[in-house]
Motif scaffolding. Structure first.
Motif, PDB file in Angstrom:
ATOM      1  N   GLY A  39       5.626  63.992 -27.903  1.00  0.00           N
ATOM      2  CA  GLY A  39       4.125  62.913 -27.517  1.00  0.00           C
ATOM      3  C   GLY A  39       3.975  62.047 -28.318  1.00  0.00           C
ATOM      4  N   ASP A  40       4.499  61.957 -29.104  1.00  0.00           N
ATOM      5  CA  ASP A  40       4.237  60.271 -30.050  1.00  0.00           C
ATOM      6  C   ASP A  40       4.909  59.322 -29.117  1.00  0.00           C
ATOM      7  OD1 ASP A  40       3.679  58.685 -32.028  1.00  0.00           O
ATOM      8  OD2 ASP A  40       4.415  60.214 -33.584  1.00  0.00           O
ATOM      9  N   HIS A  41       3.921  58.957 -28.509  1.00  0.00           N
ATOM     10  CA  HIS A  41       4.370  57.125 -27.986  1.00  0.00           C
ATOM     11  C   HIS A  41       3.783  56.279 -28.056  1.00  0.00           C
ATOM     12  CE1 HIS A  41       6.179  59.376 -24.647  1.00  0.00           C
ATOM     13  NE2 HIS A  41       5.290  60.787 -24.827  1.00  0.00           N
ATOM     14  N   GLN A  42       3.543  55.829 -29.959  1.00  0.00           N
ATOM     15  CA  GLN A  42       2.984  54.659 -30.315  1.00  0.00           C
ATOM     16  C   GLN A  42       3.654  54.039 -30.078  1.00  0.00           C
ATOM     17  OE1 GLN A  42       1.057  53.533 -34.036  1.00  0.00           O
ATOM     18  NE2 GLN A  42       1.478  55.403 -34.868  1.00  0.00           N
ATOM     19  N   TRP A  43       2.817  52.462 -30.322  1.00  0.00           N
ATOM     20  CA  TRP A  43       4.026  51.724 -29.801  1.00  0.00           C
ATOM     21  C   TRP A  43       4.657  50.949 -30.638  1.00  0.00           C
ATOM     22  CZ3 TRP A  43       2.841  47.338 -32.588  1.00  0.00           C
ATOM     23  CH2 TRP A  43       1.878  47.703 -33.618  1.00  0.00           C
ATOM     24  N   ILE A  44       4.370  51.246 -31.865  1.00  0.00           N
ATOM     25  CA  ILE A  44       5.474  50.859 -33.332  1.00  0.00           C
ATOM     26  C   ILE A  44       6.108  51.415 -32.725  1.00  0.00           C
ATOM     27  CG2 ILE A  44       3.481  49.695 -34.367  1.00  0.00           C
ATOM     28  CD1 ILE A  44       3.431  52.801 -36.129  1.00  0.00           C
ATOM     29  N   HIS A  45       6.964  52.548 -32.226  1.00  0.00           N
ATOM     30  CA  HIS A  45       8.307  53.255 -31.670  1.00  0.00           C
ATOM     31  C   HIS A  45       8.153  53.273 -30.914  1.00  0.00           C
ATOM     32  CE1 HIS A  45       6.550  55.553 -35.762  1.00  0.00           C
ATOM     33  NE2 HIS A  45       6.049  56.044 -34.966  1.00  0.00           N
ATOM     34  N   VAL A  46       7.819  52.882 -29.392  1.00  0.00           N
ATOM     35  CA  VAL A  46       8.236  53.059 -28.679  1.00  0.00           C
ATOM     36  C   VAL A  46       8.167  51.290 -27.724  1.00  0.00           C
ATOM     37  CG1 VAL A  46       8.090  55.382 -28.286  1.00  0.00           C
ATOM     38  CG2 VAL A  46       6.396  53.953 -26.850  1.00  0.00           C
ATOM     39  N   ASP A  47       7.063  50.744 -27.598  1.00  0.00           N
ATOM     40  CA  ASP A  47       7.241  49.396 -26.644  1.00  0.00           C
ATOM     41  C   ASP A  47       8.106  48.465 -28.138  1.00  0.00           C
ATOM     42  OD1 ASP A  47       6.319  47.002 -25.818  1.00  0.00           O
ATOM     43  OD2 ASP A  47       4.238  47.857 -25.205  1.00  0.00           O
ATOM     44  N   VAL A  48       9.238  47.849 -27.405  1.00  0.00           N
ATOM     45  CA  VAL A  48      10.242  47.067 -28.100  1.00  0.00           C
ATOM     46  C   VAL A  48       9.319  45.542 -27.984  1.00  0.00           C
ATOM     47  CG1 VAL A  48      12.302  45.494 -28.104  1.00  0.00           C
ATOM     48  CG2 VAL A  48      11.896  48.641 -27.310  1.00  0.00           C
ATOM     49  N   ARG A  50       5.614  44.794 -27.690  1.00  0.00           N
ATOM     50  CA  ARG A  50       4.694  44.151 -28.425  1.00  0.00           C
ATOM     51  C   ARG A  50       4.863  44.601 -30.109  1.00  0.00           C
ATOM     52  NH1 ARG A  50      -0.700  48.842 -27.953  1.00  0.00           N
ATOM     53  NH2 ARG A  50      -1.982  47.510 -29.635  1.00  0.00           N
ATOM     54  N   ALA A  51       6.218  45.157 -30.395  1.00  0.00           N
ATOM     55  CA  ALA A  51       6.877  45.691 -31.679  1.00  0.00           C
ATOM     56  C   ALA A  51       6.968  44.424 -32.489  1.00  0.00           C
ATOM     57  CB  ALA A  51       7.503  46.743 -32.104  1.00  0.00           C
ATOM     58  N   LYS A  52       7.810  43.696 -31.496  1.00  0.00           N
ATOM     59  CA  LYS A  52       8.358  42.398 -32.051  1.00  0.00           C
ATOM     60  C   LYS A  52       6.624  41.766 -32.964  1.00  0.00           C
ATOM     61  CE  LYS A  52      11.885  41.582 -28.664  1.00  0.00           C
ATOM     62  NZ  LYS A  52      12.164  41.013 -27.744  1.00  0.00           N
ATOM     63  N   ASP A  53       6.448  41.383 -32.348  1.00  0.00           N
ATOM     64  CA  ASP A  53       4.713  41.158 -32.846  1.00  0.00           C
ATOM     65  C   ASP A  53       3.642  41.530 -33.585  1.00  0.00           C
ATOM     66  OD1 ASP A  53       5.213  38.820 -31.844  1.00  0.00           O
ATOM     67  OD2 ASP A  53       4.494  39.615 -30.144  1.00  0.00           O
ATOM     68  N   GLY A  54       4.312  42.823 -34.462  1.00  0.00           N
ATOM     69  CA  GLY A  54       3.695  43.539 -34.718  1.00  0.00           C
ATOM     70  C   GLY A  54       3.735  43.467 -36.953  1.00  0.00           C
ATOM     71  N   LEU A 101      13.572  50.533 -39.464  1.00  0.00           N
ATOM     72  CA  LEU A 101      13.276  49.800 -38.302  1.00  0.00           C
ATOM     73  C   LEU A 101      14.691  50.291 -37.169  1.00  0.00           C
ATOM     74  CD1 LEU A 101      13.264  46.600 -39.949  1.00  0.00           C
ATOM     75  CD2 LEU A 101      11.683  47.090 -37.782  1.00  0.00           C
ATOM     76  N   VAL A 102      14.634  50.046 -36.292  1.00  0.00           N
ATOM     77  CA  VAL A 102      15.212  50.180 -34.568  1.00  0.00           C
ATOM     78  C   VAL A 102      16.709  49.566 -35.445  1.00  0.00           C
ATOM     79  CG1 VAL A 102      15.918  50.721 -32.600  1.00  0.00           C
ATOM     80  CG2 VAL A 102      14.108  51.865 -33.669  1.00  0.00           C
ATOM     81  N   GLY A 103      17.397  50.128 -34.733  1.00  0.00           N
ATOM     82  CA  GLY A 103      18.707  49.081 -34.678  1.00  0.00           C
ATOM     83  C   GLY A 103      19.398  49.306 -35.988  1.00  0.00           C
ATOM     84  N   LYS A 104      19.031  49.457 -37.156  1.00  0.00           N
ATOM     85  CA  LYS A 104      19.124  50.017 -38.825  1.00  0.00           C
ATOM     86  C   LYS A 104      20.172  51.040 -38.382  1.00  0.00           C
ATOM     87  CE  LYS A 104      17.706  46.428 -41.191  1.00  0.00           C
ATOM     88  NZ  LYS A 104      18.296  45.864 -42.595  1.00  0.00           N
ATOM     89  N   ARG A 105      21.267  51.408 -39.726  1.00  0.00           N
ATOM     90  CA  ARG A 105      22.050  51.984 -39.758  1.00  0.00           C
ATOM     91  C   ARG A 105      21.161  53.252 -41.072  1.00  0.00           C
ATOM     92  NH1 ARG A 105      28.242  51.602 -39.668  1.00  0.00           N
ATOM     93  NH2 ARG A 105      28.068  50.864 -41.762  1.00  0.00           N
ATOM     94  N   VAL A 106      21.732  54.632 -41.056  1.00  0.00           N
ATOM     95  CA  VAL A 106      21.291  55.096 -42.175  1.00  0.00           C
ATOM     96  C   VAL A 106      22.092  56.458 -42.813  1.00  0.00           C
ATOM     97  CG1 VAL A 106      18.646  55.249 -41.303  1.00  0.00           C
ATOM     98  CG2 VAL A 106      20.156  57.359 -40.396  1.00  0.00           C
TER      99      VAL A 106
END
Length: 151
Positions: A39-48, A50-54, A101-106
């Motif tokens: 239920g954690d839909h904070q934009w920094i996680h899910v709004d691709v 908007r997050a580009k300018d975050g 960051l999404v797309g990174k490898r861990v």
């Protein structure tokens, strides 16, 4: 992959480095599924868009998503094949030093800490570092506690 078949083997590994996993990419689908589950839909996680300018230039994984990968990452490096049940007892310390960051490898790095006797078996502290490829700081450091119960 190291397999620990006895309490003695686990105790002997106290204070040792167990190893690292392979790299795995954290993609947006995984982040979105975690957002749905929690239920954690904070934009920094899910709004691709908007997050580009975050503050991070893109979406980032939830800290607790990163933490939730710890058991799976550990299973790539070691297995506890001791008699009896194995229980997650808790976490002594968790920190998220760097955004993932999404797309990174861990990858996970695992070390055994203190192993102590308890009336029902052993208590093991296991240290995890979730490294981010190309970053100096990790996404997560966590010290977990596992109970290994007598069969």
């Amino acid at each position: 992959m190291r397999t620990f078949s006895s309490f003695e083997e686990v105790a002997a590994a106290a204070g040792t480095d167990i190893g690292s996993t392979d790299w795995v990419e954290i993609d947006q689908q995984r982040v979105d599924l975690f957002a749905e589950a929690t239920g954690d839909h904070q934009w920094i996680h899910v709004d691709v868009e908007r997050a580009k300018d975050g503050p991070f230039g893109g979406t980032i994984a939830h800290g607790y998503l990163t933490l939730s990968l710890v058991p799976w990452l550990g299973s790539q490096v070691f297995t506890l094949d001791t008699p009896g049940a194995k229980l997650n007892y808790g976490v002594n310390k968790v920190r998220f030093p760097h955004p993932l960051l999404v797309g990174k490898r861990v990858r996970g790095h695992v070390a055994f800490g203190e192993v102590t006797d308890i009336p029902a078996g052993k208590q093991a502290v296991i240290a995890y570092t979730v490294e981010i490829e190309g970053e100096a700081k990790p996404a997560c450091v966590a010290e977990t506690v596992v109970l290994l119960l007598v069969g």
